[in-house]
Design an enzyme around this catalytic site. Structure first.
Site, mmCIF file in Angstrom:
data_model
loop_
_atom_site.group_PDB
_atom_site.id
_atom_site.type_symbol
_atom_site.label_atom_id
_atom_site.label_comp_id
_atom_site.label_asym_id
_atom_site.label_seq_id
_atom_site.Cartn_x
_atom_site.Cartn_y
_atom_site.Cartn_z
ATOM 1 C CB ILE A 82 -4.042 -2.113 -2.156
ATOM 2 C CG1 ILE A 82 -2.254 -2.233 -3.410
ATOM 3 C CG2 ILE A 82 -4.592 -3.505 -2.327
ATOM 4 C CD1 ILE A 82 -1.298 -2.976 -1.945
ATOM 5 C CG ASP A 83 -10.461 -0.632 -3.951
ATOM 6 O OD1 ASP A 83 -10.771 -0.126 -2.845
ATOM 7 O OD2 ASP A 83 -11.303 -0.453 -4.843
ATOM 8 C CG HIS A 88 -15.562 -3.703 3.421
ATOM 9 N ND1 HIS A 88 -14.721 -3.433 2.136
ATOM 10 C CD2 HIS A 88 -15.196 -3.709 4.778
ATOM 11 C CE1 HIS A 88 -13.568 -3.370 3.471
ATOM 12 N NE2 HIS A 88 -14.195 -2.877 4.320
ATOM 13 C CG ASP A 145 -12.947 3.068 -0.999
ATOM 14 O OD1 ASP A 145 -11.568 2.645 -1.521
ATOM 15 O OD2 ASP A 145 -12.998 2.738 0.067
ATOM 16 C CG ASP A 201 -2.116 -0.834 0.892
ATOM 17 O OD1 ASP A 201 -3.863 -0.480 0.549
ATOM 18 O OD2 ASP A 201 -0.917 -2.648 1.780
ATOM 19 C CB THR A 244 -5.597 -4.476 1.841
ATOM 20 O OG1 THR A 244 -5.488 -2.650 1.076
ATOM 21 C CG2 THR A 244 -4.657 -4.466 2.080
ATOM 22 C CB SER A 293 -11.351 -4.104 -5.277
ATOM 23 O OG SER A 293 -10.884 -4.914 -6.548
ATOM 24 C CE LYS A 304 -17.552 -4.429 -5.220
ATOM 25 N NZ LYS A 304 -16.104 -5.363 -4.816
HETATM 26 P P1 AMP Z 1 -15.006 -3.783 -1.244
HETATM 27 O O1 AMP Z 1 -13.774 -4.394 -1.783
HETATM 28 O O2 AMP Z 1 -15.763 -3.357 -2.298
HETATM 29 O O3 AMP Z 1 -15.415 -3.760 0.202
HETATM 30 O O4 AMP Z 1 -13.815 -2.359 -1.354
HETATM 31 C C1 AMP Z 1 -12.940 -1.727 -0.313
HETATM 32 C C2 AMP Z 1 -13.469 -0.794 0.285
HETATM 33 O O5 AMP Z 1 -14.227 -0.388 1.343
HETATM 34 C C3 AMP Z 1 -11.846 -0.212 1.496
HETATM 35 O O6 AMP Z 1 -10.610 0.211 0.461
HETATM 36 C C4 AMP Z 1 -12.814 0.543 2.324
HETATM 37 O O7 AMP Z 1 -12.199 2.429 1.715
HETATM 38 C C5 AMP Z 1 -14.151 0.073 1.775
HETATM 39 N N1 AMP Z 1 -14.721 -0.088 3.264
HETATM 40 C C6 AMP Z 1 -13.988 -0.197 4.894
HETATM 41 N N2 AMP Z 1 -15.415 -0.820 5.859
HETATM 42 C C7 AMP Z 1 -15.982 -0.080 4.854
HETATM 43 C C8 AMP Z 1 -17.387 -0.857 5.599
HETATM 44 N N3 AMP Z 1 -17.399 -0.674 6.614
HETATM 45 N N4 AMP Z 1 -18.584 0.122 4.992
HETATM 46 C C9 AMP Z 1 -18.656 -0.344 2.982
HETATM 47 N N5 AMP Z 1 -16.870 0.048 2.499
HETATM 48 C C10 AMP Z 1 -16.046 -0.145 3.411
HETATM 49 MG MG MG Z 2 -10.430 1.366 -0.932
#
Ligand code: AMP
Ligand code: MG
Length: 332
Positions: free
Chosen positions: A133-134, A222, A276, A54, A136, A246, A249
């Protein structure tokens, strides 16, 4: 005396975003290759894990942006203060080695610190939204992750590069070459380039119209999965949603691998972070898709780090969009 034409700013921004995302993605792949069983994540207090990749990726991205657009503002996920607090000397040395290997010259820890914080707090209509890194958690599982770089001007993403090192380049060849960079410029379309060198191709959303043919994707970690299930059923989408980490999608929607990306955080009242979504949303739109929040409002990227005026995200190929918004209304 001859006058030179003004530089084509968007063209330079496009090349800057592409170079930044590609080099950062290469660093991530190199770091990942070194950590087969012990991923060595550092825990941020109460937050997402963070790795040396990162920090290395963000340093590389900002090194590139400083070179071409030193005055621009930056919203980026990682900070040098955390780099100092969380990464020990050995980890910091690994960061400078990886950054140096990609840049082809030696790099100091101080340079990395400066790059990490470059542009933060600067007032400008031009803001680079960066997630080094989206996903992680996906990165640590050797699953999907993305490097996201977007230039936002007056609240609108205008250029974006999204590197997805684990995404098969060809949708219909899952065991073919892996690694795709999605690149978009507002009003100029979106394209896919291989992470390794090779010819590009346009990105175009799926033409599927029938809701029972639509494929949906949601976050692995998330999203409120129960909400997505109810919403999709209400709208008449019968196929089980896929889960993916990430902004890959958004690339999946842009590249006709899915028709629907739905996101409602599992955390009540969660405001999404700008880095994001800015890069992915522009790519999905420029591939012909629609992107709004769950209330049908355009995503508002003008509120700083957090998207406080939106609730969730809905990105689709277009045809299923209205039915899903109507389903949200019916359920909430
Ligand atoms: P994804 O893999 O689509 O869930 O996206 C990852 C991103 O979700 C990360 O970079 C975080 O910034 C974000 N994230 C972290 N916690 C949460 C949460 N509680 N709800 C939604 N997104 C989140
Ligand atoms: Mg992210």
């Amino acid at each position: 005396m001859t006058t030179r034409p003004p530089p084509d700013d968007l063209a330079v921004a496009r090349l800057t975003a592409l170079e930044a995302a590609r080099n950062a993605a290469r660093l991530c792949v190199a770091v990942r290759a070194e950590m087969p069983s012990d991923p060595a994540a550092m825990e941020k207090a109460g937050r997402e894990p963070v790795t040396i990749a990162d920090y290395g990726a963000q340093a590389i991205i900002l090194h590139t942006i400083v070179e071409h657009f030193p005055q621009d503002s930056v919203l980026a996920e990682e900070h040098s203060a955390e780099f100092d607090a969380l990464a020990d000397r050995t980890q910091q040395n690994r960061v400078i080695q990886h950054v140096g290997a990609v840049l082809g010259r030696s790099v100091t820890v101080d340079e990395v610190r400066r790059w990490l914080d470059h542009g933060r707090g600067v007032q400008s209509e031009r803001v680079w939204a960066i997630d080094p890194i989206d996903g992680t958690k996906g990165f640590l599982r050797s699953d999907q992750f993305a490097v996201a770089v977007a230039l936002i001007v007056s609240g609108q993403p205008v250029v974006s590069a999204l590197a997805c090192p684990m995404l098969p380049f060809h949708p219909d060849k899952p065991s073919g070459p892996v690694g795709l960079i999605a690149l978009a410029v507002r009003s100029a379309g979106a394209m896919a380039l291989p992470l390794a060198d090779g010819p590009e191709r346009p990105l175009r959303v799926s033409p599927v119209r029938s809701l029972d043919q639509c494929r949906a994707i949601e976050s692995m970690e998330h999203s409120d999965h129960e909400f997505s299930t109810r919403l999709l059923a209400q709208a008449g989408v019968t196929r089980q949603p896929l889960r993916m980490d990430s902004q890959a999608k958004y690339a999946a929607v842009a590249d006709a691998r899915a028709e629907i990306y739905i996101r409602q955080s599992k955390e009540q009242g969660y405001a999404e972070r700008v880095w994001d979504h800015a890069a992915g949303a522009l790519i999905a739109e420029e591939a012909g898709g629609r992107v709004t929040d769950l209330d049908g409002k355009p995503l508002d990227f003008s509120t700083g780090e957090r998207m406080t005026r939106n609730r969730g995200v809905l990105a689709t190929a277009g045809p299923p969009h209205e039915a899903l918004l109507a389903a949200v209304q019916a359920l909430t």
